[in-house]
Motif scaffolding. Structure first.
Motif, mmCIF file in Angstrom:
data_model
loop_
_atom_site.group_PDB
_atom_site.id
_atom_site.type_symbol
_atom_site.label_atom_id
_atom_site.label_comp_id
_atom_site.label_asym_id
_atom_site.label_seq_id
_atom_site.Cartn_x
_atom_site.Cartn_y
_atom_site.Cartn_z
ATOM 1 N N GLU A 101 0.844 -1.185 0.000
ATOM 2 C CA GLU A 101 0.000 0.000 0.000
ATOM 3 C C GLU A 101 0.881 1.237 0.000
ATOM 4 O OE1 GLU A 101 -2.287 0.506 3.552
ATOM 5 O OE2 GLU A 101 -0.597 0.089 4.861
ATOM 6 N N CYS A 102 0.251 2.355 -0.349
ATOM 7 C CA CYS A 102 0.926 3.646 -0.265
ATOM 8 C C CYS A 102 -0.082 4.604 0.353
ATOM 9 C CB CYS A 102 1.381 4.137 -1.637
ATOM 10 S SG CYS A 102 2.204 5.742 -1.593
ATOM 11 N N SER A 103 0.070 4.826 1.654
ATOM 12 C CA SER A 103 -0.875 5.727 2.320
ATOM 13 C C SER A 103 -0.131 6.593 3.321
ATOM 14 C CB SER A 103 -1.986 4.910 2.981
ATOM 15 O OG SER A 103 -1.439 3.944 3.857
ATOM 16 N N ALA A 104 -0.229 6.274 4.594
ATOM 17 C CA ALA A 104 0.460 7.058 5.618
ATOM 18 C C ALA A 104 1.921 6.665 5.768
ATOM 19 C CB ALA A 104 -0.258 6.897 6.954
ATOM 20 N N SER A 105 2.326 5.669 5.028
ATOM 21 C CA SER A 105 3.722 5.244 5.027
ATOM 22 C C SER A 105 3.937 4.379 3.792
ATOM 23 C CB SER A 105 4.065 4.453 6.290
ATOM 24 O OG SER A 105 3.310 3.257 6.339
ATOM 25 N N VAL A 106 5.172 3.963 3.586
ATOM 26 C CA VAL A 106 5.457 3.041 2.494
ATOM 27 C C VAL A 106 5.099 1.637 2.956
ATOM 28 C CG1 VAL A 106 7.220 2.169 0.936
ATOM 29 C CG2 VAL A 106 7.336 4.530 1.734
ATOM 30 N N GLY A 107 4.241 0.954 2.230
ATOM 31 C CA GLY A 107 3.818 -0.372 2.611
ATOM 32 C C GLY A 107 4.927 -1.408 2.514
ATOM 33 N N ALA A 108 4.593 -2.621 2.902
ATOM 34 C CA ALA A 108 5.572 -3.702 2.873
ATOM 35 C C ALA A 108 5.944 -4.049 1.439
ATOM 36 C CB ALA A 108 5.006 -4.934 3.557
ATOM 37 N N PRO A 109 7.222 -4.267 1.182
ATOM 38 C CA PRO A 109 7.636 -4.622 -0.182
ATOM 39 C C PRO A 109 7.142 -6.003 -0.574
ATOM 40 C CG PRO A 109 9.480 -4.788 1.327
ATOM 41 C CD PRO A 109 8.358 -4.198 2.103
ATOM 42 N N LEU A 110 6.840 -6.153 -1.835
ATOM 43 C CA LEU A 110 6.378 -7.421 -2.384
ATOM 44 C C LEU A 110 7.420 -7.935 -3.370
ATOM 45 C CD1 LEU A 110 2.724 -6.236 -3.207
ATOM 46 C CD2 LEU A 110 3.515 -7.370 -1.122
ATOM 47 N N GLY A 111 7.653 -9.209 -3.400
ATOM 48 C CA GLY A 111 8.583 -9.766 -4.374
ATOM 49 C C GLY A 111 10.035 -9.584 -3.972
ATOM 50 N N ASP A 112 10.911 -9.900 -4.890
ATOM 51 C CA ASP A 112 12.345 -9.842 -4.644
ATOM 52 C C ASP A 112 12.899 -8.442 -4.871
ATOM 53 O OD1 ASP A 112 12.683 -13.074 -6.239
ATOM 54 O OD2 ASP A 112 12.358 -12.581 -4.124
ATOM 55 N N TRP A 113 14.047 -8.163 -4.248
ATOM 56 C CA TRP A 113 14.730 -6.887 -4.440
ATOM 57 C C TRP A 113 15.621 -6.961 -5.678
ATOM 58 C CZ3 TRP A 113 13.214 -2.811 -1.843
ATOM 59 C CH2 TRP A 113 12.617 -2.963 -0.592
ATOM 60 N N GLY A 114 15.723 -5.844 -6.373
ATOM 61 C CA GLY A 114 16.685 -5.713 -7.455
ATOM 62 C C GLY A 114 18.042 -5.312 -6.894
ATOM 63 N N GLN A 115 18.963 -4.982 -7.800
ATOM 64 C CA GLN A 115 20.311 -4.601 -7.373
ATOM 65 C C GLN A 115 20.357 -3.211 -6.775
ATOM 66 O OE1 GLN A 115 22.839 -5.221 -10.820
ATOM 67 N NE2 GLN A 115 23.453 -7.215 -10.025
ATOM 68 N N GLY A 116 19.404 -2.367 -7.128
ATOM 69 C CA GLY A 116 19.408 -1.002 -6.640
ATOM 70 C C GLY A 116 20.383 -0.137 -7.420
ATOM 71 N N THR A 117 20.403 1.143 -7.080
ATOM 72 C CA THR A 117 21.321 2.080 -7.717
ATOM 73 C C THR A 117 21.958 2.941 -6.633
ATOM 74 O OG1 THR A 117 21.528 3.744 -9.483
ATOM 75 C CG2 THR A 117 19.489 3.798 -8.189
ATOM 76 N N GLN A 118 23.274 3.095 -6.705
ATOM 77 C CA GLN A 118 24.022 3.801 -5.666
ATOM 78 C C GLN A 118 23.919 5.306 -5.870
ATOM 79 O OE1 GLN A 118 26.036 2.592 -2.923
ATOM 80 N NE2 GLN A 118 25.975 4.777 -2.416
ATOM 81 N N VAL A 119 23.569 5.999 -4.813
ATOM 82 C CA VAL A 119 23.571 7.460 -4.788
ATOM 83 C C VAL A 119 24.586 7.894 -3.745
ATOM 84 C CG1 VAL A 119 22.254 9.533 -4.222
ATOM 85 C CG2 VAL A 119 21.187 7.697 -5.551
ATOM 86 N N THR A 120 25.563 8.678 -4.170
ATOM 87 C CA THR A 120 26.586 9.178 -3.271
ATOM 88 C C THR A 120 26.599 10.698 -3.349
ATOM 89 O OG1 THR A 120 27.939 7.192 -3.601
ATOM 90 C CG2 THR A 120 29.025 9.122 -2.650
ATOM 91 N N VAL A 121 26.401 11.332 -2.206
ATOM 92 C CA VAL A 121 26.393 12.797 -2.138
ATOM 93 C C VAL A 121 27.630 13.219 -1.347
ATOM 94 C CG1 VAL A 121 25.091 14.849 -1.535
ATOM 95 C CG2 VAL A 121 23.879 12.737 -2.138
ATOM 96 N N SER A 122 28.566 13.810 -2.053
ATOM 97 C CA SER A 122 29.834 14.158 -1.421
ATOM 98 C C SER A 122 30.514 15.264 -2.202
ATOM 99 C CB SER A 122 30.739 12.932 -1.356
ATOM 100 O OG SER A 122 32.015 13.280 -0.856
ATOM 101 N N SER A 123 31.233 16.103 -1.482
ATOM 102 C CA SER A 123 32.017 17.142 -2.148
ATOM 103 C C SER A 123 33.444 16.667 -2.391
ATOM 104 C CB SER A 123 32.009 18.414 -1.311
ATOM 105 O OG SER A 123 32.457 18.144 0.005
#
Length: 123
Positions: A101-123
């Motif tokens: 669900e998507c309401s007052a919070s992010v609901g429980a994830p369904l299915g498998d996770w992907g590899q994701g994508t790295q975000v790096t914030v740095s000077s």
């Protein structure tokens, strides 16, 4: 079965912007609420934002409210996370997932996770 692949991460200076994409295959993206999650080193994965099936309802974690914007294009089978005014504490691996669900919070994830994508914030 829905399969999601994230892209768009990278290295950015504080105050910069990135746009993450979550591309779907295997099923119609329009059937699912979609959540964006992130996991920083040594920390648990947390739900950052989510969007309902039609795009009419969204949720943002307080720490990203006003800086991040979630959107979707069901025709193109994509969900996006526009991230502005990035801070070092936004550094993490970002993943998308179908959620219960998507309401007052992010609901429980369904299915498998992907590899994701790295975000790096740095000077």
């Amino acid at each position: 079965q829905l399969h999601l692949v994230e892209s768009g991460g990278g290295l950015v200076q504080p105050g910069g912007s990135l746009r993450l994409s979550c591309a779907a295959s295997g099923d119609h993206l329009s059937y699912y609420d979609i959540g964006w999650f992130r996991q920083a080193p040594g920390k648990e994965r947390e739900g950052v934002s989510c969007i309902g099936t039609s795009g009419d309802n969204t949720y943002y974690k307080d720490s990203v409210k006003g800086r991040f914007t979630v959107s979707r294009d069901n025709f193109m089978n994509n969900v996006y996370l526009q991230m502005n005014s990035l801070k070092p504490e936004d550094t993490a691996v970002y993943s998308c997932a179908a959620v219960s669900e998507c309401s007052a919070s992010v609901g429980a994830p369904l299915g498998d996770w992907g590899q994701g994508t790295q975000v790096t914030v740095s000077s």
